[in-house]
Design an enzyme around this catalytic site. Structure first.
Site, PDB file in Angstrom:
ATOM      1  N   ARG A   1       0.853  -1.198   0.000  1.00 34.34           N
ATOM      2  CA  ARG A   1       0.000   0.000   0.000  1.00 34.34           C
ATOM      3  C   ARG A   1       0.882   1.239   0.000  1.00 34.34           C
ATOM      4  O   ARG A   1       1.772   1.362   0.835  1.00 34.34           O
ATOM      5  CB  ARG A   1      -0.885   0.043   1.241  1.00 34.34           C
ATOM      6  CG  ARG A   1      -1.891  -1.049   1.312  1.00 34.34           C
ATOM      7  CD  ARG A   1      -3.015  -0.719   2.253  1.00 34.34           C
ATOM      8  NE  ARG A   1      -2.612  -0.183   3.543  1.00 34.34           N
ATOM      9  CZ  ARG A   1      -3.474   0.244   4.452  1.00 34.34           C
ATOM     10  NH1 ARG A   1      -4.771   0.211   4.203  1.00 34.34           N
ATOM     11  NH2 ARG A   1      -3.062   0.693   5.612  1.00 34.34           N
TER      12      ARG A   1
ATOM     13  N   ASP B   1       4.322  -6.610   9.340  1.00 33.28           N
ATOM     14  CA  ASP B   1       5.364  -6.315  10.333  1.00 33.28           C
ATOM     15  C   ASP B   1       5.303  -7.290  11.502  1.00 33.28           C
ATOM     16  O   ASP B   1       6.331  -7.710  12.035  1.00 33.28           O
ATOM     17  CB  ASP B   1       5.209  -4.879  10.854  1.00 33.28           C
ATOM     18  CG  ASP B   1       5.728  -3.863   9.849  1.00 33.28           C
ATOM     19  OD1 ASP B   1       6.439  -4.268   8.904  1.00 33.28           O
ATOM     20  OD2 ASP B   1       5.419  -2.668   9.999  1.00 33.28           O
TER      21      ASP B   1
ATOM     22  N   THR C   1      -1.347   7.442  -0.301  1.00 33.51           N
ATOM     23  CA  THR C   1      -2.665   7.287  -0.952  1.00 33.51           C
ATOM     24  C   THR C   1      -3.416   6.037  -0.482  1.00 33.51           C
ATOM     25  O   THR C   1      -4.620   5.928  -0.681  1.00 33.51           O
ATOM     26  CB  THR C   1      -2.493   7.166  -2.481  1.00 33.51           C
ATOM     27  OG1 THR C   1      -1.767   5.948  -2.749  1.00 33.51           O
ATOM     28  CG2 THR C   1      -1.730   8.343  -3.069  1.00 33.51           C
TER      29      THR C   1
ATOM     30  N   ASP D   1      -0.049  -3.713  11.967  1.00 30.26           N
ATOM     31  CA  ASP D   1       0.450  -4.029  10.624  1.00 30.26           C
ATOM     32  C   ASP D   1       0.770  -5.530  10.568  1.00 30.26           C
ATOM     33  O   ASP D   1       1.733  -5.997  11.187  1.00 30.26           O
ATOM     34  CB  ASP D   1       1.701  -3.192  10.326  1.00 30.26           C
ATOM     35  CG  ASP D   1       2.131  -3.352   8.878  1.00 30.26           C
ATOM     36  OD1 ASP D   1       2.394  -4.503   8.453  1.00 30.26           O
ATOM     37  OD2 ASP D   1       2.177  -2.341   8.166  1.00 30.26           O
TER      38      ASP D   1
HETATM   39  C1  PRP Z   1      -1.379  -5.100   4.162  1.00 27.76           C
HETATM   40  C2  PRP Z   1      -2.221  -6.357   4.176  1.00 27.76           C
HETATM   41  C3  PRP Z   1      -3.022  -6.243   2.905  1.00 27.76           C
HETATM   42  C4  PRP Z   1      -3.233  -4.753   2.799  1.00 27.76           C
HETATM   43  C5  PRP Z   1      -4.639  -4.447   3.242  1.00 27.76           C
HETATM   44  O1  PRP Z   1      -0.302  -5.245   3.327  1.00 27.76           O
HETATM   45  O2  PRP Z   1      -1.459  -7.515   4.270  1.00 27.76           O
HETATM   46  O3  PRP Z   1      -2.349  -6.734   1.770  1.00 27.76           O
HETATM   47  O4  PRP Z   1      -2.294  -4.124   3.674  1.00 27.76           O
HETATM   48  O5  PRP Z   1      -4.937  -3.117   3.050  1.00 27.76           O
HETATM   49  P1  PRP Z   1      -5.993  -2.629   1.967  1.00 27.76           P
HETATM   50  O6  PRP Z   1      -7.191  -3.483   2.119  1.00 27.76           O
HETATM   51  O7  PRP Z   1      -6.242  -1.208   2.383  1.00 27.76           O
HETATM   52  O8  PRP Z   1      -5.356  -2.719   0.617  1.00 27.76           O
HETATM   53  P2  PRP Z   1       0.812  -4.127   3.153  1.00 27.76           P
HETATM   54  O9  PRP Z   1       0.473  -3.251   1.991  1.00 27.76           O
HETATM   55  O10 PRP Z   1       1.042  -3.443   4.454  1.00 27.76           O
HETATM   56  O11 PRP Z   1       2.069  -4.955   2.710  1.00 27.76           O
HETATM   57  P3  PRP Z   1       2.871  -6.080   3.516  1.00 27.76           P
HETATM   58  O12 PRP Z   1       1.997  -7.307   3.551  1.00 27.76           O
HETATM   59  O13 PRP Z   1       4.081  -6.277   2.664  1.00 27.76           O
HETATM   60  O14 PRP Z   1       3.211  -5.569   4.876  1.00 27.76           O
HETATM   61  N1  URA Z   2      -2.752  -3.475   6.644  1.00 23.59           N
HETATM   62  C1  URA Z   2      -2.438  -4.007   7.848  1.00 23.59           C
HETATM   63  O1  URA Z   2      -1.471  -4.767   7.962  1.00 23.59           O
HETATM   64  N2  URA Z   2      -3.189  -3.664   8.904  1.00 23.59           N
HETATM   65  C2  URA Z   2      -4.241  -2.837   8.813  1.00 23.59           C
HETATM   66  O2  URA Z   2      -4.901  -2.569   9.829  1.00 23.59           O
HETATM   67  C3  URA Z   2      -4.539  -2.295   7.546  1.00 23.59           C
HETATM   68  C4  URA Z   2      -3.793  -2.639   6.487  1.00 23.59           C
END
Ligand code: PRP
Ligand code: URA
Length: 207
Positions: free
Chosen positions: A103, A201, A107, A198
């Site tokens: 993400r 993380d 944005t 997160d």
């Molecule tokens: C997190 C999660 C989803 C996304 C959800 O991933 O694992 O993929 O955010 O958010 P959304 O519904 O608003 O799109 P992130 O983009 O943080 O990446 P990561 O898994 O690499 O930490």
């Molecule tokens: N992605 C995450 O990992 N946690 C949230 O709460 C939203 C998006």
């Protein structure tokens, strides 16, 4: 609404432990793996069966086996990897494809950085990701899969926000969503409240 909230004491107990900020990454990963197995049990509840003639040590009988176990599991990187092994323990013959999305911090829109799918896709796929927040990432992944010709897609998440469920129902009304919890709302940074923070993380210890 194609939303299934899987209510089960074991799942709720484990999810509560995952939400706790004092739960470390090792335990977080173990719990996510266990919940993935339990959720897969529900996600596959209506799979078609076919009769098969077998012989027990005592006599012949008609048993039932899965009609079609050709399925691809698609974790959305990174956090979706945390669910993958649990699903594979229950559906060991599944194929696996990976979609990498992150993400944009400002944005909150998904940005694609990887797409590794089996050359010969199965007709059916389960997309796995712990979090359905704005819904942007899951929706983008599902759009990518539909462009490859996939017709039957199921989305399995751990925690969903109403905003994400709405977006998915608007953009992909044909997709069934399974979640262990439907939380209250998103905060100003598009994080789920109360949520679990997160997910990526916490799975990978990169806080
Ligand atoms: C997190 C999660 C989803 C996304 C959800 O991933 O694992 O993929 O955010 O958010 P959304 O519904 O608003 O799109 P992130 O983009 O943080 O990446 P990561 O898994 O690499 O930490
Ligand atoms: N992605 C995450 O990992 N946690 C949230 O709460 C939203 C998006």
């Amino acid at each position: 609404m194609n939303l299934h909230i899987i209510k089960h004491p074991l799942i709720e107990h484990k999810l509560t432990m995952m939400r706790d900020k004092n739960t470390n990454s090792k335990v977080f990963r173990e719990l996510l793996d266990e919940i993935a197995m339990l959720m897969t049990y529900e996600v596959t509840r209506n799979w078609d069966m076919e009769p098969v003639e077998i012989e027990t040590p005592l006599e012949k009988m008609t048993g039932h086996t899965l009609k079609n176990s050709e399925i691809t599991i698609i974790p959305i990187l990174r956090a979706g990897l945390g669910l993958l092994n649990g699903v594979l323990k229950i559906i060991p013959k599944a194929h696996v494809g990976h979609i990498g999305l992150y993400r944009d911090p400002k944005t909150h829109e998904p940005v694609e950085y990887y797409c590794g799918l089996p050359k010969q896709m199965d007709a059916e796929a389960i997309v796995v990701d712990p979090m359905l927040a704005t819904g942007g990432s899951s929706s983008a992944a599902i759009t990518m899969l539909k462009k490859k010709g996939l017709k039957k897609i199921t989305l399995m998440v751990l925690v969903a926000a109403p905003e994400g469920v709405e977006l998915l129902n608007r953009e992909h009304p044909d997709v069934e969503i399974y979640t262990a919890a439907l939380d209250r709302e998103l905060n100003e940074n598009a994080y789920i409240l109360p949520g679990l923070g997160d997910a990526g993380d916490r799975v990978f210890g990169t806080l």
